[in-house]
Scaffold this motif. Structure first.
Motif, PDB file in Angstrom:
ATOM      1  N   ASN A   1      57.482   9.325  46.896  1.00  0.00           N
ATOM      2  CA  ASN A   1      57.456   9.599  48.337  1.00  0.00           C
ATOM      3  C   ASN A   1      58.736  10.313  48.765  1.00  0.00           C
ATOM      4  O   ASN A   1      58.713  11.260  49.560  1.00  0.00           O
ATOM      5  CB  ASN A   1      57.288   8.292  49.117  1.00  0.00           C
ATOM      6  CG  ASN A   1      55.926   7.673  48.936  1.00  0.00           C
ATOM      7  OD1 ASN A   1      54.954   8.385  48.671  1.00  0.00           O
ATOM      8  ND2 ASN A   1      55.835   6.356  49.048  1.00  0.00           N
TER       9      ASN A   1
ATOM     10  N   THR B   1      58.723  13.921  47.377  1.00  0.00           N
ATOM     11  CA  THR B   1      57.825  14.772  48.165  1.00  0.00           C
ATOM     12  C   THR B   1      58.490  15.186  49.467  1.00  0.00           C
ATOM     13  O   THR B   1      58.476  16.359  49.863  1.00  0.00           O
ATOM     14  CB  THR B   1      56.516  14.036  48.452  1.00  0.00           C
ATOM     15  OG1 THR B   1      55.897  13.667  47.215  1.00  0.00           O
ATOM     16  CG2 THR B   1      55.561  14.931  49.246  1.00  0.00           C
ATOM     17  N   HIS B   2      59.114  14.187  50.135  1.00  0.00           N
ATOM     18  CA  HIS B   2      59.790  14.491  51.397  1.00  0.00           C
ATOM     19  C   HIS B   2      60.998  15.400  51.170  1.00  0.00           C
ATOM     20  O   HIS B   2      61.229  16.361  51.920  1.00  0.00           O
ATOM     21  CB  HIS B   2      60.223  13.188  52.076  1.00  0.00           C
ATOM     22  CG  HIS B   2      60.885  13.390  53.400  1.00  0.00           C
ATOM     23  ND1 HIS B   2      62.197  13.058  53.634  1.00  0.00           N
ATOM     24  CD2 HIS B   2      60.411  13.935  54.551  1.00  0.00           C
ATOM     25  CE1 HIS B   2      62.509  13.372  54.875  1.00  0.00           C
ATOM     26  NE2 HIS B   2      61.440  13.891  55.466  1.00  0.00           N
TER      27      HIS B   2
ATOM     28  N   MET C   1      61.507  17.541  48.740  1.00  0.00           N
ATOM     29  CA  MET C   1      61.100  18.904  48.408  1.00  0.00           C
ATOM     30  C   MET C   1      60.642  19.661  49.647  1.00  0.00           C
ATOM     31  O   MET C   1      60.904  20.859  49.789  1.00  0.00           O
ATOM     32  CB  MET C   1      59.980  18.871  47.369  1.00  0.00           C
ATOM     33  CG  MET C   1      60.419  18.399  45.985  1.00  0.00           C
ATOM     34  SD  MET C   1      61.746  19.428  45.248  1.00  0.00           S
ATOM     35  CE  MET C   1      63.203  18.441  45.635  1.00  0.00           C
ATOM     36  N   THR C   2      59.984  18.944  50.556  1.00  0.00           N
ATOM     37  CA  THR C   2      59.552  19.581  51.803  1.00  0.00           C
ATOM     38  C   THR C   2      60.759  19.982  52.640  1.00  0.00           C
ATOM     39  O   THR C   2      60.829  21.093  53.174  1.00  0.00           O
ATOM     40  CB  THR C   2      58.658  18.626  52.607  1.00  0.00           C
ATOM     41  OG1 THR C   2      57.549  18.200  51.793  1.00  0.00           O
ATOM     42  CG2 THR C   2      58.116  19.311  53.854  1.00  0.00           C
ATOM     43  N   VAL C   3      61.741  19.056  52.739  1.00  0.00           N
ATOM     44  CA  VAL C   3      62.956  19.351  53.506  1.00  0.00           C
ATOM     45  C   VAL C   3      63.730  20.486  52.838  1.00  0.00           C
ATOM     46  O   VAL C   3      64.227  21.402  53.512  1.00  0.00           O
ATOM     47  CB  VAL C   3      63.837  18.092  53.637  1.00  0.00           C
ATOM     48  CG1 VAL C   3      65.166  18.433  54.297  1.00  0.00           C
ATOM     49  CG2 VAL C   3      63.121  17.024  54.435  1.00  0.00           C
ATOM     50  N   LYS C   4      63.831  20.436  51.518  1.00  0.00           N
ATOM     51  CA  LYS C   4      64.565  21.479  50.792  1.00  0.00           C
ATOM     52  C   LYS C   4      63.949  22.853  51.029  1.00  0.00           C
ATOM     53  O   LYS C   4      64.655  23.837  51.306  1.00  0.00           O
ATOM     54  CB  LYS C   4      64.568  21.155  49.292  1.00  0.00           C
ATOM     55  CG  LYS C   4      65.326  22.182  48.464  1.00  0.00           C
ATOM     56  CD  LYS C   4      65.270  21.836  46.976  1.00  0.00           C
ATOM     57  CE  LYS C   4      66.041  22.882  46.166  1.00  0.00           C
ATOM     58  NZ  LYS C   4      65.951  22.612  44.713  1.00  0.00           N
ATOM     59  N   ALA C   5      62.607  22.923  50.934  1.00  0.00           N
ATOM     60  CA  ALA C   5      61.924  24.199  51.154  1.00  0.00           C
ATOM     61  C   ALA C   5      62.157  24.698  52.576  1.00  0.00           C
ATOM     62  O   ALA C   5      62.367  25.893  52.805  1.00  0.00           O
ATOM     63  CB  ALA C   5      60.431  24.038  50.883  1.00  0.00           C
ATOM     64  N   CYS C   6      62.145  23.770  53.524  1.00  0.00           N
ATOM     65  CA  CYS C   6      62.376  24.131  54.924  1.00  0.00           C
ATOM     66  C   CYS C   6      63.795  24.687  55.102  1.00  0.00           C
ATOM     67  O   CYS C   6      63.992  25.712  55.769  1.00  0.00           O
ATOM     68  CB  CYS C   6      62.159  22.915  55.818  1.00  0.00           C
ATOM     69  SG  CYS C   6      62.570  23.198  57.551  1.00  0.00           S
TER      70      CYS C   6
ATOM     71  N   ASN D   1      64.093  28.134  53.378  1.00  0.00           N
ATOM     72  CA  ASN D   1      63.361  29.153  54.126  1.00  0.00           C
ATOM     73  C   ASN D   1      64.085  29.518  55.425  1.00  0.00           C
ATOM     74  O   ASN D   1      64.175  30.693  55.812  1.00  0.00           O
ATOM     75  CB  ASN D   1      61.950  28.651  54.428  1.00  0.00           C
ATOM     76  CG  ASN D   1      61.066  29.736  55.026  1.00  0.00           C
ATOM     77  OD1 ASN D   1      60.928  30.813  54.467  1.00  0.00           O
ATOM     78  ND2 ASN D   1      60.476  29.441  56.171  1.00  0.00           N
TER      79      ASN D   1
ATOM     80  N   LEU E   1      61.985  18.001  60.180  1.00  0.00           N
ATOM     81  CA  LEU E   1      61.635  17.251  58.968  1.00  0.00           C
ATOM     82  C   LEU E   1      62.728  16.263  58.573  1.00  0.00           C
ATOM     83  O   LEU E   1      62.433  15.151  58.132  1.00  0.00           O
ATOM     84  CB  LEU E   1      61.392  18.230  57.814  1.00  0.00           C
ATOM     85  CG  LEU E   1      60.143  19.108  57.928  1.00  0.00           C
ATOM     86  CD1 LEU E   1      60.124  20.130  56.819  1.00  0.00           C
ATOM     87  CD2 LEU E   1      58.888  18.253  57.877  1.00  0.00           C
TER      88      LEU E   1
ATOM     89  N   TYR F   1      71.421  19.736  50.025  1.00  0.00           N
ATOM     90  CA  TYR F   1      70.604  20.935  50.241  1.00  0.00           C
ATOM     91  C   TYR F   1      71.110  21.705  51.459  1.00  0.00           C
ATOM     92  O   TYR F   1      71.251  22.940  51.431  1.00  0.00           O
ATOM     93  CB  TYR F   1      69.138  20.552  50.478  1.00  0.00           C
ATOM     94  CG  TYR F   1      68.456  19.843  49.326  1.00  0.00           C
ATOM     95  CD1 TYR F   1      68.814  20.112  48.001  1.00  0.00           C
ATOM     96  CD2 TYR F   1      67.446  18.916  49.555  1.00  0.00           C
ATOM     97  CE1 TYR F   1      68.181  19.454  46.954  1.00  0.00           C
ATOM     98  CE2 TYR F   1      66.806  18.268  48.510  1.00  0.00           C
ATOM     99  CZ  TYR F   1      67.183  18.529  47.209  1.00  0.00           C
ATOM    100  OH  TYR F   1      66.566  17.890  46.176  1.00  0.00           O
TER     101      TYR F   1
END
Length: 964
Positions: A331, A334-335, A337-342, A345, A370, A510
């Motif tokens: 969990n 997943t969170h 990786m989402t924050v990192k991608a955000c 980007n 996020l 990050y």
């Protein structure tokens, strides 16, 4: 009967440290429900044993041993027989194994269980009686399989925790089994509990302070996963002898029979515990928690039960590692990786647009949707961009200083606190932020990113008041004991936020990495733009520079409405004196002011350029010459107006050279060269004016270029002449002579000293020229000494360039020249300097002049009154003589103020015991006035013109000799 009293109060820091420093187990003894034998691994003879061995063996096996029975140094075969003796060679220091025994009359296999391990190079054997209700292996395996199946089917952490405690409680019949999980501050929470029917006290969800299981206890739990204590009240049995043959105490870190300290014994007794087992739960080799077994009566668990519990606990640790932690981590991952991608980007898009406040606001808002922190901030440059509770603010100064101060005295790159206000003052603008996690970059040094949290008021239910002790007074002695009460105790905690976790660290990393990369890219862009601008613009005045000026001229389109292009080459008169006297910071401010005035004088389409130093150019396009002269006059007038700077007023005049060319016939280098020549012509006309270039200027320039080349050659060849001008007292007696250089150029005739001295200064020829002149003067003077010099003749005056006196090598070379003429003494020589030397480096000038005076030379201040020196400073300077400039002498008969000034100078010098020389005396009237004012010495055409040495000898020296 002794009286016992008890007082419970808060524990002090010193007392807490004393409790925490207590040893976990008592070295040199064991619990009495079992016994111990320690063997030499080579001989397998007993080298140490527990005192209770005789009593326990007589109790359980035979009744034939006595206290006199020899045990020490006996072979182990006298006491038992191993089923697999070869296992003794496989023992390890960090693991206990069960050793099966064969039938033996002393230690029988059906009565005693044996576990063994290596203890510091010695074989340790521990024996515990077999339990009469021992489980069979099949039952144990069946129960373990059931427990594992139940654990695997559990749907959540609560089911897993409850399964392990209930199964352990049923399996062992202990009154209480608790699952104790450590928190980040090493306090603990009971997350699951199973109790017997006779147990009323419940500890579920209670917190216990970190001091209950101090650091050294946690370290031991990590090292040895099992601790058994069968009877709290039983007296320990000592080991005999106390030390091993190597004079060391036995290492009991892995002992099942090791005894606990008195402090921990009292702690358990205060909880009502008589027997206990503790099993460590390690996750990724770190202590995650404990399974604690408590019983209200003494209880001796068989070794095989303890071993089985240990295996089960290890399996439970594995389940946490392979099931619970991966689920939690998945969990988190997943969170994350989402924050990192955000984050990636967001900053990727930010690189495409210019730096702005709105850019930082949009970036922080996007990321925090996020990340979800109460505070998210970036310190970049002079601003702190912060998102707090969805509101964007920009902070400065004090806020940035407070964040930077978090690292005072620390060399690290990160700082975190969940109770910021107790460690530092609140950060201005972020007063409600009580927790901060900040990372900083040392390059650039002013870059920080941070996350923050607001206060979270917590209600904690403790098992008894935390950080308290009991002071027990028994037999009039005070003893420190752990707290006696473990009842519910509620604590309301303020001024803290939630603890920072590994997930927060990852998110901040990050955020920091991508933000630093972004700022690095933007800094490089700004640097590139700055470099590009610096390549074409002057960084001080923001005017175009020479590179841009050249491109502008060379790319000028000839198809325009104007006919002519003119350059106004502007040089500031005597600006170097301002820099030397008032400092370069003042000079820079004046240059900025000049640049603004030039922009004000020019038209919008004109180009204003700073070539460098105090040189400027205006590029002026026009059709009529009247426009050009108007601009030149305007520049001279405007720049000559006073400049007010820091309560000082400066008048900086310009010399302006003007060159005009047809727009169809432009040569950049030629135009600039001619404008420069015209500017020097303006200086030669007296400065503070403009001069338009004509052919005579080129001739003068060519002449100067030839003189520059020839001067170097003539210095090398020694072609310079030395003339002497007599100096007389008011009785017209010759008292000395001034040395004057003369240059008779083969093409241009005699060149003025003002011309060739200036050429020498500019072209770094002044030192060889001066040394040549001084050497020639000394040669002539030594010839004069062959005559009987007149009685009043005392000194030979030699001019020294100010730049030479600041040259550390010149003094040595000067003394070297005079050393070649032993007949000339230092007191025969007077060195003449000008006031400008004190404006360049006042302290060094005085130091060097004082050095020369100490060598015997006298010092004369030449051209007095034309520089910046004040009469008030004369007494501070290391001088012997003042020479009043000829401009005062030649005009004092027509100007009363000049007469008064000459009179004042002579009067002041008399009081300061300085000699006075008047230069440029040309008439009898001037001489008589100076005589009346008691001027010491006069010099000028009234007495003598400068003349070569031979003529000087003939007129003054040989004539004086024959008239005697």
């Amino acid at each position: 009967m002794s009286k016992v009293s008890r007082e419970t109060r808060k524990i002090t820091t010193a007392e807490a440290e004393a409790c925490a420093a207590e040893p976990i187990h008592l070295i040199g003894n064991i619990q009495p429900h079992g016994f111990q034998l320690v063997l030499d691994p080579k001989t397998l003879h007993v080298v140490q044993y527990s005192e209770n061995i005789v009593n326990l063996l007589n109790q359980y096996t035979i009744d034939s041993l006595t206290l006199s029975t020899k045990i020490l140094d006996t072979p182990i075969s006298d006491w038992l027989t191993f089923s697999q003796p070869n296992l003794l060679n496989k023992l390890k220091p960090d693991r206990t194994i069960k050793l099966e025994l064969d039938t033996h009359p002393v230690i029988a296999s059906d009565i005693w269980e044996c576990v063994a391990y290596m203890a510091g190079g010695w074989i340790s054997l521990e024996f515990i009686p077999c339990s009469p209700d021992a489980y069979s292996s099949s039952i144990l395996i069946s129960q373990m399989n059931y427990m594992l199946e139940t654990l695997r089917k559990a749907q959540n952490t609560k089911e897993i925790f409850d399964t392990i405690t209930s199964q352990f409680q049923e399996h062992t019949n202990f009154d209480r089994v608790m699952l104790y999980r450590f928190l980040p501050d090493w306090s603990g929470e009971i997350v699951s509990e199973a109790v017997s029917a006779r147990e009323n006290q419940k500890y579920i969800h209670m917190r216990f302070p970190a001091e209950d299981i101090p650091k050294q206890a946690r370290a031991l739990y990590t090292l040895n996963k099992v601790r058994v204590f069968a009877n709290i009240d039983a007296d320990p049995s000592p080991l005999i002898p106390a030390k091993l043959p190597n004079e060391q105490y036995l290492d009991q870190s892995y002992s099942l029979l090791r005894n606990i300290s008195d402090m921990h014994r009292i702690y358990l007794k205060n909880m009502g515990v008589k027997a206990t087992i503790s099993l460590s739960i390690l996750v990724e080799n770190k202590l995650w928690g404990l399974v604690s077994f408590h019983h209200n009566e003494p209880k001796t668990p068989p070794n095989h039960i303890v071993a089985q519990l240990k295996i089960t606990c290890e399996l439970f640790s594995e389940i946490i590692s392979t099931y619970l932690m991966p689920s939690i981590k998945m969990n988190q991952i997943t969170h994350l990786m989402t924050v990192k991608a955000c984050i990636e980007n967001t900053f990727h898009h930010a690189k495409m647009v210019p730096v702005s406040q709105s850019l930082f606001e949009n970036s922080l808002r996007t990321i925090n949707q996020l990340a979800d922190y109460d505070y998210l901030g970036i310190v970049y440059g002079d601003n702190c961009y912060t998102l707090q509770h969805e509101e964007f603010i920009t902070l400065e100064g004090g806020s940035i200083d407070a964040i930077a101060a978090l690292f005072d005295g620390q060399s690290g790159t990160e700082y975190q606190s969940f109770e910021l206000h107790s460690e530092h003052k609140p950060i201005p603008g972020l007063e409600n932020m009580v927790g901060i996690y900040v990372m900083r970059s040392k390059i650039p040094a002013d870059f920080y990113v941070f996350i923050g949290r607001k206060e979270v008021v917590k209600t904690i239910i403790w098992g008894g008041a935390p950080k308290t002790v009991d002071i027990v007074v028994k037999n009039n002695q005070r003893h420190l004991e752990p707290r006696s009460s473990f009842a519910f105790w509620r604590e309301k905690v303020k001024g803290q936020c939630d603890y920072w976790t590994e997930k927060d660290t990852k998110i901040l990393e990050y955020f920091f990495t991508n933000c630093k990369d972004y700022t690095s890219v933007k800094s490089n862009e700004l640097l590139k733009n700055k470099l590009e601008k610096n390549a074409h613009y002057d960084c001080l005045t923001d005017l175009a520079n020479r590179t841009y000026f050249k491109c502008f001229i060379e790319n000028l389109n000839p198809i325009n409405s104007f006919k002519y292009i003119s350059l106004l080459f502007i040089n500031l008169d005597n600006f170097k004196d301002v820099n030397d006297f008032m400092g370069h910071e003042t000079g820079d401010r004046i240059l900025i002011n000049v640049a603004k005035r030039l922009k004000g004088c020019s038209r919008p389409d004109d180009l204003v350029v700073r070539l460098g130093g105090d040189e400027f150019v205006i590029v002026f396009t026009h059709d009529k010459e009247q426009e050009l002269t108007y601009l030149a006059e305007k520049v001279v007038k405007r720049l000559g107006e006073p400049i007010f700077d820091h309560e000082h007023t400066y008048v900086i005049t310009p010399s302006v050279g003007v060159i005009t060319s047809d727009v169809h016939d432009i040569d950049f280098n030629e135009m600039l060269k001619r404008a420069d020549i015209a500017m020097f012509s303006a200086k030669n006309k007296g400065k503070n004016c403009y001069h338009i270039f004509d052919s005579s200027d080129q001739d003068a320039f060519n002449k100067k270029a030839i003189l520059t080349i020839d001067l170097r050659k003539h210095i090398t060849n020694g072609d310079m002449e030395v003339h002497f001008q007599a100096q007389c007292d008011y009785n017209k007696n010759i008292t000395g002579a001034e040395v004057l250089a003369r240059w008779n150029h083969p093409k241009f005739g005699y060149i003025s000293p003002e011309v060739f001295i200036q050429i020498a200064e500019v072209n770094n020829l002044i030192k060889p020229l001066s040394l040549k002149i001084i050497k020639k003067a000394c040669q002539d003077f030594s010839k004069w000494q062959q005559f009987d010099l007149m009685p009043y003749f005392e000194t030979l005056s030699i001019n020294i360039s100010p730049s030479l006196l600041l040259d550390p090598e010149f003094q040595k070379e000067l003394l070297y020249v005079f050393a070649a003429f032993p007949s000339i003494k230092p007191n025969n020589i007077r060195l003449e300097i000008t006031e400008s030397i004190f404006m360049k480096n006042h302290d060094l000038a005085i130091e060097n002049l004082q050095f020369l005076r100490d060598k015997g030379f006298s010092i004369s201040l030449d051209d007095f009154g034309t520089g910046y020196s004040s009469l008030n400073y004369l007494w501070k300077l290391p001088i012997d003589e003042i020479k009043i400039d000829k401009s005062f002498i030649s005009n004092m008969t027509q100007d009363n103020s000049l007469f008064t000034m000459v009179e004042s100078i002579i009067e002041l010098c008399k009081k300061l015991e300085l000699e006075v020389v008047a230069e440029g005396v040309e008439t009898n009237i001037e001489f008589n006035i100076l005589k009346g004012l008691e001027c010491d010495t006069c010099q000028g055409y009234f007495f003598s013109r400068p003349m070569p040495s031979e003529q000087f000898i003939e007129n003054y020296i040989s004539h004086a000799n024959t008239t005697k």
